[in-house]
Enzyme design. Structure first.
Site, mmCIF file in Angstrom:
data_model
loop_
_atom_site.group_PDB
_atom_site.id
_atom_site.type_symbol
_atom_site.label_atom_id
_atom_site.label_comp_id
_atom_site.label_asym_id
_atom_site.label_seq_id
_atom_site.Cartn_x
_atom_site.Cartn_y
_atom_site.Cartn_z
ATOM 1 N N CYS B 170 -26.024 -8.666 -5.971
ATOM 2 C CA CYS B 170 -26.136 -7.235 -6.276
ATOM 3 C C CYS B 170 -27.455 -6.625 -5.837
ATOM 4 O O CYS B 170 -27.543 -5.418 -5.636
ATOM 5 C CB CYS B 170 -25.927 -7.017 -7.771
ATOM 6 S SG CYS B 170 -24.421 -7.796 -8.334
ATOM 7 N N HIS B 300 -29.856 -0.525 -13.964
ATOM 8 C CA HIS B 300 -28.781 -1.302 -13.332
ATOM 9 C C HIS B 300 -27.502 -1.015 -14.137
ATOM 10 O O HIS B 300 -26.474 -0.726 -13.566
ATOM 11 C CB HIS B 300 -29.146 -2.787 -13.327
ATOM 12 C CG HIS B 300 -28.180 -3.634 -12.578
ATOM 13 N ND1 HIS B 300 -27.691 -3.274 -11.342
ATOM 14 C CD2 HIS B 300 -27.597 -4.824 -12.865
ATOM 15 C CE1 HIS B 300 -26.853 -4.200 -10.921
ATOM 16 N NE2 HIS B 300 -26.771 -5.142 -11.820
ATOM 17 N N HIS B 334 -19.531 -0.539 -10.090
ATOM 18 C CA HIS B 334 -20.589 -1.431 -9.611
ATOM 19 C C HIS B 334 -20.263 -1.771 -8.162
ATOM 20 O O HIS B 334 -19.292 -2.481 -7.891
ATOM 21 C CB HIS B 334 -20.643 -2.692 -10.477
ATOM 22 C CG HIS B 334 -21.821 -3.567 -10.186
ATOM 23 N ND1 HIS B 334 -22.670 -3.342 -9.121
ATOM 24 C CD2 HIS B 334 -22.321 -4.658 -10.826
ATOM 25 C CE1 HIS B 334 -23.629 -4.252 -9.118
ATOM 26 N NE2 HIS B 334 -23.440 -5.065 -10.144
#
Lengths: 266, 405
Positions: B170, B300, B334
């Site tokens: 990520c 995040h 995401h």
């Protein structure tokens, strides 16, 4: 941009460890590839080792060899992991699973499929919290890893452990990427010092003024051409022979990385 | 003791572009943020039957890359191509190429899964002998290999400088800013194209499902009943040039970054957020800023139970309850390897338009969180933003973006 090499790790058929391979790389002993036993990767806790992929064990094994030579605390060293295809064995298993009607993916297998799996396991094994990058540049992944590592050392004035690895690609994925033999190499790079095994100066050049540096031994040259991580061989061979040499690594179709290697005779 | 990080020269984002499920281009993305319109919809990707929401970009199935780009054709590169067409980005890159020369512009891309969807399809199409189809094997290099995205972007833009793909799950397209800064400071290029693209595939959908991290409803970051993430796809790019070349009052620039690892677990964050704290502190030090200088934190904020709790520990230990924080994953999902560039460019929108997005889908803020979580959008001047990205393998990156004074 100049860096010192403080430690080296190596693992491939016929090249089991940096110290054991120096004579072969220097050309004073013949290259005789024999199958590599499963690497020890002793740093990994046994429960993690059991679950780890081949890539992780190969990468950590050479990383550990290089860091041991440097005498540095792994917790103080940033890392760069360079691999063309990363966890191809894990990806093969995953894609087989996803081609079945049930698609029951193992959670462990999934988190091991990322390109930074070896980086993650290195962190777990050493508890290192420094920066860690995982990158790819297809056949030039070692050159790109060197570029990232050397710029890091020069800009941050801190040591970096570069680990380049690509393993034999399993069938049927090997039809798309025919890498037939595993290769892993690690270089501990730092600002030059008295304890450097060698120093090298890096510059970027336009491509095709000269061909990228190859190897004299045809069998070793074949390994270099077959595995992206083995593009490190001309550099390792010059260090082993204690030669001052300019080594050219291709970086994509347009550029070359030129490494002016200066052995430290101490 | 080794030295800490040194302050950096800001890097101006001369041009940028973003495509997410909320819109094609920065204008539509901004409008969706202002209107609080999510891009998440019930999963309708291929034949996937998982009960989850996804941020799918419409239309990627309806065209293919042709002519000299045909060999690159796959979902991930189609999305990259779509991104490059927005916001006048190609023109800005052409100008930079004119200014510096094609050899002096680097390409540093981030992705987590590249074009793996092609390999998934190829494995489904194996013949009786177990061999892969020829349409796939000749194109693996240009589609699934991890460098494919870098190769493709470089080919589209006609650039000939250094290039690589960073793939640290990520954090991939946050870390590209750090790599580009090093290449620029080392004098190996004069400008850099940074960015990231990640696209939907079976690997991540079934993988996150296996980890029991997918929510059955649109993700609810920081909500007390949050129960997992929603996956999305995105493409984002930025042209970075040293602010010493192109200094313009009010221009948005990268002021700092921090990279770290947890050294703890492959898929669980460090329980005290030690790696996250280190990344944030290094970003502040590189920017030469104090926590009180930061006007907003883009979290995040994946909406998993653990991420949001641990990130809150890290953020509140540095910022207390005095800096507004929010997650924008309720809009985009995401986007994994594209999350870094997506949220960096959302931060650019906040800086340029003086507004903060409140956390979409957060109905009741988790009372155990100690940071100041924004629920509603807010309009106010914003000068400096911290954006956090944390990923698998315990790989963390924090960016600080701000307007040049």
């Amino acid at each position: 941009m100049k860096v010192g090499i403080q430690g080296i790790g190596l693992l491939a058929a016929g090249l089991e460890g940096w110290c054991a391979s120096r004579a072969v790389l220097a050309g004073t002993e013949p290259f005789g590839p024999v199958a590599v036993p499963d690497p020890e990767a002793a740093l990994l806790p046994s429960n993690e080792r059991r679950r780890s992929s081949d890539c992780v064990r190969w990468a950590l094994h050479v990383a550990q060899e290089a860091i041991a030579q440097s005498g540095l605390d792994p917790r103080e060293v940033s890392t760069v992991f360079a691999s063309s295809g990363g966890e191809t064995g894990v990806l093969d298993t995953l894609c087989r699973t996803l081609a079945m009607p049930e698609r029951v993916v193992s959670p462990t297998l999934f988190h091991q499929s990322v390109h930074n799996t070896a980086s993650g396991y290195w962190g777990i094994a050493t508890t290192c919290q420094q920066s860690s990058t995982a990158l790819s540049c297809y056949d030039d992944s070692f050159a790109a890893g060197l570029l990232e590592s050397i710029t890091f050392v020069c800009v941050e004035q801190r040591p970096v452990l570069l680990v380049a690895y690509d393993l034999a690609v399993p069938a049927p994925l090997s039809e798309a990427r025919p890498i037939t033999t595993g290769f892993a190499a690690a270089l501990l790079l730092a600002p030059p010092s008295d304890s450097s095994l060698a120093t090298m100066q890096l510059r970027l050049d336009e491509a095709h003024q000269d061909e990228p540096t190859g190897l004299v031994d045809p069998a070793l040259e074949q390994v270099r051409q077959n595995n992206p991580a083995a593009r490190s061989l001309p550099l390792l061979s010059a260090i082993a022979a204690g030669r001052s040499q300019s080594i050219r690594l291709s970086l994509l179709d347009s550029q070359q990385l030129v490494l002016d290697l200066d052995p430290c005779r101490n | 003791m080794l030295p800490n990080v040194q302050p950096m020269t800001p890097l101006t984002l001369t041009a940028s572009t973003l495509v997410t499920a909320t819109g094609r281009g920065l204008g539509p993305v901004l409008q969706a943020l202002r209107e609080r319109r999510s891009g998440l919809k019930p999963c309708d990707f291929e034949d996937v039957t998982l009960k989850t929401y996804i941020g799918r970009i419409e239309g990627l199935e309806d065209f293919s890359l042709g002519n000299e780009l045909e060999r690159f054709d796959c979902r991930n590169n189609r999305l990259a191509w779509l991104g490059l067409q927005q916001d006048g980005f190609m023109v800005a890159v052409a100008e930079a190429k004119q200014r510096y020369g094609a050899h002096r512009v680097a390409v540093v891309m981030g992705t987590s899964t590249s074009g793996i969807l092609e390999t998934e399809h190829a494995y489904q199409a194996r013949d009786l002998a177990g061999s892969l189809p020829a349409w796939y094997t000749s194109r693996y290099r240009y589609t699934h290999n991890m460098f494919s995205l870098g190769h493709f972007v470089r080919a589209c833009l006609g650039l000939r400088g250094p290039a690589m793909v960073v793939s640290t799950a990520c954090s991939s397209s946050a870390k590209v800013f750090a790599t580009a800064d090093r290449l620029l400071r080392a004098g190996l290029c004069d400008a850099a194209i940074v960015g990231g693209v990640d696209s939907l595939c079976l690997t991540t959908l079934y993988g996150f499902s296996a980890l029991q991290l997918l929510s059955a409803s649109p993700c609810r970051p920081c909500d007390e009943d949050r129960d997992g993430l929603s996956l999305g796809e995105a493409a984002g790019f930025a042209l970075l040039e040293p602010s010493t070349y192109v200094s313009r009052r009010g221009a948005v620039a990268l002021l700092g970054y921090g990279e770290s690892t947890d050294g703890y677990h492959m898929s669980h964050p460090h329980p005290e957020g030690a790696g996250a704290i280190r990344a944030i502190r290094d970003a502040l030090d590189r920017a030469g800023l104090q926590p009180s200088d930061i006007d907003y934190v883009n979290l995040h904020g994946t909406a998993t139970r653990v991420n949001d709790a641990v990130e809150d520990k890290a953020v509140s230990s540095i910022f207390g309850r005095t800096t507004p924080c929010s997650s924008t994953k309720g809009w985009t999902g995401h986007t994994l390897g594209a999350a870094g560039i997506t949220e960096a460019l959302i931060s650019v929108l906040c800086l340029k338009h003086g507004f903060l997005p409140g956390t979409l889908n957060c109905e009741r803020i988790d009372p155990t969180l100690r940071s100041w979580i924004l629920r509603a959008n807010d309009v106010r001047p914003v000068r400096r933003i911290l954006s956090n990205i944390f990923g698998f393998g315990g790989n963390n990156c924090s960016l600080i973006l701000g307007t040049l004074q």
